[in-house]
Design an enzyme around this catalytic site. Structure first.
Site, PDB file in Angstrom:
ATOM      1  N   LYS A 117       0.838  -1.197   0.000  1.00 34.84           N
ATOM      2  CA  LYS A 117       0.000   0.000   0.000  1.00 34.84           C
ATOM      3  C   LYS A 117       0.871   1.245   0.000  1.00 34.84           C
ATOM      4  CE  LYS A 117      -4.008  -1.754   2.589  1.00 34.84           C
ATOM      5  NZ  LYS A 117      -5.010  -1.623   1.522  1.00 34.84           N
TER       6      LYS A 117
ATOM      7  N   ARG B  98     -10.329 -11.316   1.213  1.00 37.31           N
ATOM      8  CA  ARG B  98     -11.196 -12.304   0.552  1.00 37.31           C
ATOM      9  C   ARG B  98     -10.575 -13.697   0.584  1.00 37.31           C
ATOM     10  NH1 ARG B  98     -11.282  -9.002  -4.954  1.00 37.31           N
ATOM     11  NH2 ARG B  98     -11.106  -7.306  -3.452  1.00 37.31           N
TER      12      ARG B  98
HETATM   13  N1  BES Z   1      -8.244  -3.752   3.868  1.00 37.17           N
HETATM   14  C1  BES Z   1      -8.368  -3.313   2.546  1.00 37.17           C
HETATM   15  C2  BES Z   1      -9.664  -2.546   2.271  1.00 37.17           C
HETATM   16  C3  BES Z   1      -9.861  -1.245   2.993  1.00 37.17           C
HETATM   17  C4  BES Z   1      -9.581  -0.048   2.353  1.00 37.17           C
HETATM   18  C5  BES Z   1     -10.386  -1.206   4.266  1.00 37.17           C
HETATM   19  C6  BES Z   1      -9.785   1.151   3.005  1.00 37.17           C
HETATM   20  C7  BES Z   1     -10.601  -0.003   4.913  1.00 37.17           C
HETATM   21  C8  BES Z   1     -10.305   1.176   4.283  1.00 37.17           C
HETATM   22  C9  BES Z   1      -8.334  -4.494   1.569  1.00 37.17           C
HETATM   23  O1  BES Z   1      -7.584  -5.576   1.981  1.00 37.17           O
HETATM   24  C10 BES Z   1      -7.755  -3.982   0.286  1.00 37.17           C
HETATM   25  O2  BES Z   1      -6.644  -3.528   0.311  1.00 37.17           O
HETATM   26  N2  BES Z   1      -8.510  -4.056  -0.785  1.00 37.17           N
HETATM   27  C11 BES Z   1      -8.066  -3.585  -2.050  1.00 37.17           C
HETATM   28  C12 BES Z   1      -8.572  -4.522  -3.117  1.00 37.17           C
HETATM   29  C13 BES Z   1      -7.975  -4.293  -4.455  1.00 37.17           C
HETATM   30  C14 BES Z   1      -6.517  -4.654  -4.450  1.00 37.17           C
HETATM   31  C15 BES Z   1      -8.724  -5.105  -5.455  1.00 37.17           C
HETATM   32  C16 BES Z   1      -8.616  -2.185  -2.244  1.00 37.17           C
HETATM   33  O3  BES Z   1      -9.715  -1.921  -1.816  1.00 37.17           O
HETATM   34  O4  BES Z   1      -7.922  -1.356  -2.817  1.00 37.17           O
HETATM   35 ZN    ZN Z   2      -5.518  -5.393   1.502  1.00 39.84          ZN
END
Ligand code: BES
Ligand code: ZN
Ligand code: ZN
Length: 457
Positions: free
Chosen positions: A235, A309
């Protein structure tokens, strides 16, 4: 802060009224102070030893909760030991909830925490039993807030389990803990892959509440990423902050079963928390890896940040063996959900319109905001992979909350399709500014909605 139903003489009064029903003398003083009688706002009328709260629309219980929280913001700073509430009887429950949730503070990491002065709020006219129930639920919401707010070097999978176990005392809940070896034995390979680069071992926590006369069985499944760095698909710095809250789904599932036990609901309930930490390192799982999930399906990893997921995939398959009448998963699953519906709202997904409506209604009744996010066949196709049964991410930049839900669908047993609900709490689980009776930080999202839904089963 304490709430009591026992009538007694208090230093102050908190009066709830509509603008038109506000007594003339109070109204004059409030107007003199420049108060605008905005819905669910409060003003301090020092000369009267009163806090006046405006509620014009008395049909919306949220107004009383928000009004109570606004009153608390004033009262908190005053050198007042007790305050009695003057409001119509039917609003007292909501007011109690507003005080209990609105007065929450998280300061365990402050070396010199400002000690709030002890205060008593008296709600004369509220039934003692009703207050007990409200305290039980709000206590569990605040438990969830504490756990989610706890930092990720303190709360990792094993310590999450210990933290929860310590709080199960006097509850009719049993805990089964799967350690790494047990998780391996269960072939929860997707969960194991996510956790692989962490210095902490994963856990699956399985809590059970089984009253003897229960006729229905509910299984709650929660995403419990005690930290989500994104893994090798790292991230950006700004997005990594707050990812301690990626355990919000698991926490809500745990808090909800605790509330159900406290309320003595006549339902068999299980809470399954998939606990892992998504980190980087030489041992990290990689984009291009192909995983074999517990149910035998293969997953091409294209983004290690879509890890929740993967954890849920194995937990949902484990959950199916309990043969639930209702299967609900909760997860801080996608940023797309936050973009789509805003940071205060839970995304509700599933195949059964009837079940989704129950969740929407439970949201209304409990004061949690919800939005129905509809599945469709075209979005489902976006998860196709050339090398495995499916990819862990969609091939499109659009509809990310729903495609994540549809990914999970691959791991929901055929017989359970119409018994399954997916709640994406990525937005409300953790908001970095105060909103209504929720503090900055963790809100305990999902707990009140679940309790309301379970009560009405
Ligand atoms: N934990 C995150 C989602 C999230 C984002 C929770 C902001 C709370 C606040 C999740 O694991 C994630 O990173 N999802 C990605 C998915 C993508 C790579 C398809 C996302 O949402 O960017
Ligand atoms: Zn994530
Ligand atoms: Zn995550």
């Amino acid at each position: 802060m304490e709430v009591s139903v026992k009538k007694q003489k208090c230093d102050y009064e908190i009066e709830f009224a509509s603008k038109s029903a506000t007594p003339v003398d109070l109204k004059k003083e409030a107007e003199f102070l420049g108060y605008e009688f905005e819905e669910a706002s409060a003003v301090h009328l020092r000369a009267f030893k009163k806090i006046l709260v405006t509620v014009n629309d008395e049909n919306d219980a949220e107004n009383f909760k928000l009004g109570a929280a606004a009153a608390w913001d004033i009262l908190r700073a005053l050198d007042v030991k007790s305050a009695s509430v003057k409001a119509k009887k039917s609003a007292l429950g909501a007011i109690a909830e507003g005080f209990l949730l609105g007065s929450y503070e998280f300061n365990k990491y402050k070396s010199k925490p400002k000690k709030p002065r002890e205060k008593l709020i008296v709600l004369d006219g509220l039934a003692a039993r009703d207050l007990e129930q409200i305290q039980a639920v709000c206590g569990c919401v605040n438990f969830a807030r504490d756990l989610v707010n706890s930092h990720p070097d303190e709360i990792y999978p094993a310590s999450f389990v210990e933290y929860v176990k310590k709080n199960l005392k006097d509850l009719a809940i049993t805990a089964k803990v799967l350690d790494k070896a047990a998780i391996e034995k269960e072939k929860m390979n997707a969960l194991l892959a996510v956790n692989r680069a962490s210095r902490h071992d994963p856990r699956v926590l399985h809590l059970s509440y089984k009253p003897k006369t229960a006729k229905k069985r509910v299984v709650l499944v929660g995403k419990g990423l005690t930290y989500d760095s994104g893994g090798l698909s790292l991230k950006p710095s700004d997005y990594m902050v707050t990812m301690k809250a990626d355990k919000g789904g698991a926490t809500a599932a745990v808090a909800a079963i605790m509330a159900a036990a406290r309320l003595g609901l006549d339902l068999e309930i299980h809470a399954i928390a998939g606990l892992a930490e998504n980190m980087i390192g030489g041992d990290a799982y990689k984009p291009d890896d192909v995983l074999v999930a517990r149910n035998g399906k293969t997953i091409e990893v294209r983004n290690t940040d879509a890890e929740g997921r993967l954890v849920l995939a194995d937990c949902l398959d484990y959950a199916a063996e309990l043969k639930p009448d209702l299967l609900i998963d909760l997860a801080t699953l996608t940023g797309a959900c936050v973009v789509g519906v805003g940071e205060y709202t839970i995304g509700v997904m599933g195949h059964s319109a009837e079940l989704k409506n129950r969740a929407l209604l439970a949201g209304k009744n409990s004061g949690e905001l919800t939005a129905d996010l509809p599945f469709n066949r075209y979005l489902k196709k976006l998860l196709k992979s050339d090398v495995a049964d499916m990819s862990n991410v969609s091939g499109s930049r659009y509809g990310g909350a729903i495609t994540a839900g549809l990914f999970l669908d691959n791991f929901v047993d055929e017989k359970l399709k119409d018994k399954w609900l997916h709640l994406d709490i990525a937005g409300p689980a953790y908001v970095e500014k105060k909103w209504g009776y929720n503090p900055s930080g963790a809100s305990g999202a999902g707990v009140r909605l679940l309790v309301s839904l379970l009560k009405d089963l």
